[in-house]
Design a protein around this motif. Structure first.
Motif, short mmCIF file in Angstrom:
data_model
loop_
_atom_site.label_atom_id
_atom_site.label_comp_id
_atom_site.label_asym_id
_atom_site.label_seq_id
_atom_site.Cartn_x
_atom_site.Cartn_y
_atom_site.Cartn_z
N SER A 445 0.81 -1.22 0.00
CA SER A 445 0.00 0.00 0.00
C SER A 445 0.84 1.27 0.00
CB SER A 445 -0.92 0.01 1.23
OG SER A 445 -0.16 0.18 2.43
N GLY A 446 2.06 1.19 0.56
CA GLY A 446 2.88 2.39 0.68
C GLY A 446 2.39 3.36 1.72
N ALA A 447 1.46 2.93 2.59
CA ALA A 447 0.90 3.81 3.61
C ALA A 447 1.86 3.96 4.79
CB ALA A 447 -0.44 3.28 4.09
N GLU A 448 1.77 5.08 5.47
CA GLU A 448 2.57 5.34 6.67
C GLU A 448 1.76 5.01 7.91
OE1 GLU A 448 4.65 9.09 9.08
OE2 GLU A 448 3.63 9.42 7.15
N LEU A 449 2.33 4.21 8.79
CA LEU A 449 1.67 3.87 10.05
C LEU A 449 1.86 5.03 11.03
CD1 LEU A 449 0.23 1.79 11.88
CD2 LEU A 449 2.48 0.90 12.48
N MET A 450 0.73 5.68 11.38
CA MET A 450 0.79 6.84 12.25
C MET A 450 0.42 6.52 13.69
SD MET A 450 -0.91 9.75 9.80
CE MET A 450 -0.43 11.06 10.93
N LEU A 451 -0.37 5.46 13.90
CA LEU A 451 -0.83 5.13 15.24
C LEU A 451 -1.12 3.65 15.32
CD1 LEU A 451 -1.93 6.10 18.10
CD2 LEU A 451 -4.17 6.17 17.00
N ASP A 452 -0.70 3.03 16.43
CA ASP A 452 -1.05 1.64 16.74
C ASP A 452 -1.36 1.61 18.22
OD1 ASP A 452 -1.37 -1.09 16.86
OD2 ASP A 452 0.77 -1.52 16.91
N SER A 453 -2.65 1.62 18.54
CA SER A 453 -3.10 1.77 19.93
C SER A 453 -3.85 0.52 20.37
CB SER A 453 -4.01 2.99 20.06
OG SER A 453 -4.59 3.08 21.33
N VAL A 454 -3.52 0.02 21.58
CA VAL A 454 -4.13 -1.20 22.10
C VAL A 454 -4.89 -0.88 23.39
CG1 VAL A 454 -3.71 -3.55 22.91
CG2 VAL A 454 -2.25 -2.56 21.13
N ASN A 455 -6.12 -1.38 23.48
CA ASN A 455 -6.92 -1.21 24.69
C ASN A 455 -7.56 -2.54 25.05
OD1 ASN A 455 -7.13 1.90 25.25
ND2 ASN A 455 -7.41 1.66 23.05
N ALA A 456 -7.58 -2.85 26.34
CA ALA A 456 -8.30 -4.04 26.81
C ALA A 456 -9.77 -3.69 26.92
CB ALA A 456 -7.76 -4.49 28.16
N ILE A 457 -10.64 -4.51 26.33
CA ILE A 457 -12.07 -4.24 26.35
C ILE A 457 -12.66 -4.49 27.73
CG2 ILE A 457 -14.29 -5.05 25.42
CD1 ILE A 457 -12.92 -5.46 22.75
N THR A 458 -12.21 -5.54 28.40
CA THR A 458 -12.67 -5.83 29.76
C THR A 458 -11.44 -6.16 30.61
OG1 THR A 458 -13.00 -8.17 29.19
CG2 THR A 458 -14.90 -6.69 28.97
N THR A 459 -11.69 -6.55 31.84
CA THR A 459 -10.59 -6.89 32.74
C THR A 459 -10.23 -8.37 32.60
OG1 THR A 459 -12.14 -7.35 34.52
CG2 THR A 459 -11.28 -5.11 34.38
N GLY A 460 -9.07 -8.73 33.14
CA GLY A 460 -8.66 -10.13 33.18
C GLY A 460 -7.82 -10.54 31.99
#
Length: 516
Positions: A445-460
């Protein structure tokens, strides 16, 4: 009786100006229907003249929404206004929102017009808009930095020509509460025909005072409409947060003596929907809709809440749509129980086919984690909507990755590109990096990765991970999201989602060139 405060939602217009938040027509329509369930008074559906895509989105929303007024933004010229009117003609209740800059800086540097030319153009524009509807809103862009005398002249003329709502925008987030509230009060006092219009405010959050400025304008200035967005979404630092304004007015009714028509139990469902579609996660400590908004870690606080809830809680979680029943379903739950939970969560799917697909995804997830939380259900429905678009070019088939101390991580990814299955291998600094590189080796694609964000949806440790990936190419910025108990798989889904958005004809490069 308390006065009514009109809630004007601009998530689909100003909120969409956040980098990467551009939405397809179908995504806008899903959010508009949720805003209708929320009982928002006015939905600003977009800027019809900005592109054919936005025109079609405004028209689709105008045709579908029955219980809210549907509005389109338009610059103060005949072409924009006529285009807005055409898009809105199917609405049961429509509004044209036209605007023009009035600060000396904007008039000289951006418009290259004299104050007299601006004054005359505003009169002509509002008069022209009256040919299509008697529900007209006018906004003087950059009002908080405009000359007060000139602003009074312009607004008096706009009301005389038929504007029924006058909206004062703090376009660059420059205002402070006391001064902004006084500015609204003085304008209403100085303009002879001010009583002929409803006064509104539209505040940006550059200094973190958008909600405070809006509420000061309401209390001190007498404004009776607030323009806001779900989750405070918007360009730069965002806009006034709908949920914060609504719950401030409701919780402190003793002070504001105002009511809204909002169904507050739909606030959290609206927040989750907007977050999942735009790929902008809600920070945990966000007021009202953050995961920690009703959490108590302090032992003293916990003890107090257990003894008497209002010792430390000024709102009830269930009043804004948080459910007390967190663990709701498991692998033995049937289809009817699943449908009932969708209904309780305010999730509406358009067909039985979509319900069946969501139920199958739920059963697949239940085989992988023992307890299914409400947040999991929101995530799987959103993931289904994101990854099953008709023009989806890239699809994940399978993947494997290895990561070992002292060895370079490796990933193998099999995906379909335009229906053709391809496999790619790559090393990387970590399993996610290796996965992205393996995908790119085939997608190119030639795209630039600007953000890679990880969040846990629930606990555990069994929690699903929700990943947001932001890609940019040739001035275009898009967000992709993915959810899965395996965070590397979620990352691959998010990357492919962003790639699909990057090439989709449904996405627009620039949602709009300007606005209040």
């Amino acid at each position: 009786m308390a006065d009514k405060l009109i809630i004007f939602d601009t998530t689909l217009r100003d909120g969409e100006q956040s980098p990467g938040a551009s939405m397809t027509r179908e995504e806008k329509l899903r959010i508009a229907k949720q805003l209708e369930r929320l009982r928002v008074d006015v939905i600003e559906a977009g800027f019809a003249a900005s592109s054919n895509g936005d025109f079609e989105a405004v028209r689709a929303i105008a045709d579908a929404i029955k219980d809210s007024t549907v509005c389109s933004l338009a610059r103060a010229n005949d072409r924009d206004i006529a285009r807005a009117a055409e898009a809105l003609k199917g609405a049961r209740s429509m509004r044209i929102h036209t605007f023009m800059a009035t600060s000396a800086l904007h008039m000289e540097k951006k418009l290259r017009m004299t104050p007299e030319q601006v004054h005359d153009q505003i009169r002509i524009a509002v008069r022209f808009a009256r040919k299509f509807t008697d529900n007209i809103e006018f906004s003087p862009e950059d009002a908080s930095r405009s000359d007060p005398d000139f602003l009074c002249r312009v607004l008096e003329a706009a009301i005389a020509e038929g504007a029924t709502t006058i909206n004062i925008p703090d376009t660059v987030g420059y205002a402070v509460p006391e001064l902004f509230g006084e500015q609204i009060r003085r304008l209403r006092e100085r303009i002879p025909n001010s009583a002929n219009a409803i006064w509104s405010v539209h505040c940006h959050n550059d200094l973190g005072m958008a909600v405070a400025n809006s509420l000061a304008a309401v209390k001190i200035g007498g404004a009776r409409q607030v323009e806001c967005t779900v989750n405070g979404l918007g360009e730069r630092a965002g806009n006034t947060s709908l949920e914060e304004v609504v719950m401030a007015v409701r919780t402190r009714r003793d002070y504001f003596d105002l009511e809204t028509g909002i169904d507050t139990t739909q606030i959290v469902p609206a927040s989750k929907l907007v977050s999942s579609i735009t790929g902008f996660p809600v920070q945990p400590n966000k007021a009202v809709v953050g995961a920690n908004a009703f959490a108590h870690a302090s032992g003293i606080h916990q003890d107090g809440v257990l003894k008497q809830r209002d010792t430390y809680e000024i709102m009830r979680a269930e009043d804004v749509g948080w459910t007390a029943n967190k663990i709701v379903l498991g692998k033995l739950s049937g289809r009817n129980a699943f449908k009932q939970r969708l209904h309780e969560l305010g999730i509406q799917l358009d067909s039985e086919q979509e319900v069946n697909a969501a139920f199958q995804r739920f059963k697949d997830l239940a085989d992988r984690k023992s307890d299914i939380f409400d947040e999991d259900i929101h995530a799987l429905v959103s993931d289904q909507a994101v990854h099953h678009e008709p023009d989806e070019r890239y699809q994940l088939v399978s993947m494997a990755q290895s990561s070992e101390t002292g060895e370079r991580p490796h990933a193998r990814v099999t995906l379909t590109i335009d229906g053709r299955e391809e496999t790619s291998d790559s090393d990387g600094n970590g399993p996610v990096d290796a996965t992205f590189k393996a995908i790119e080796a085939r997608a190119a694609s030639g795209a630039e990765l600007m953000l890679d964000s990880v969040n846990a949806i629930t606990t555990g440790t069994e929690s699903q991970g929700e990943v947001t990936v932001r890609l940019a190419k040739a001035g275009r910025v898009v967000n992709g999201i993915g959810a899965d108990p395996d965070i590397v798989v979620a990352s691959a889904k998010a990357y492919l989602s962003a790639l699909n958005r990057l090439q989709s004809k449904g996405e627009r490069v620039n949602p709009q060139a300007e606005g209040v």
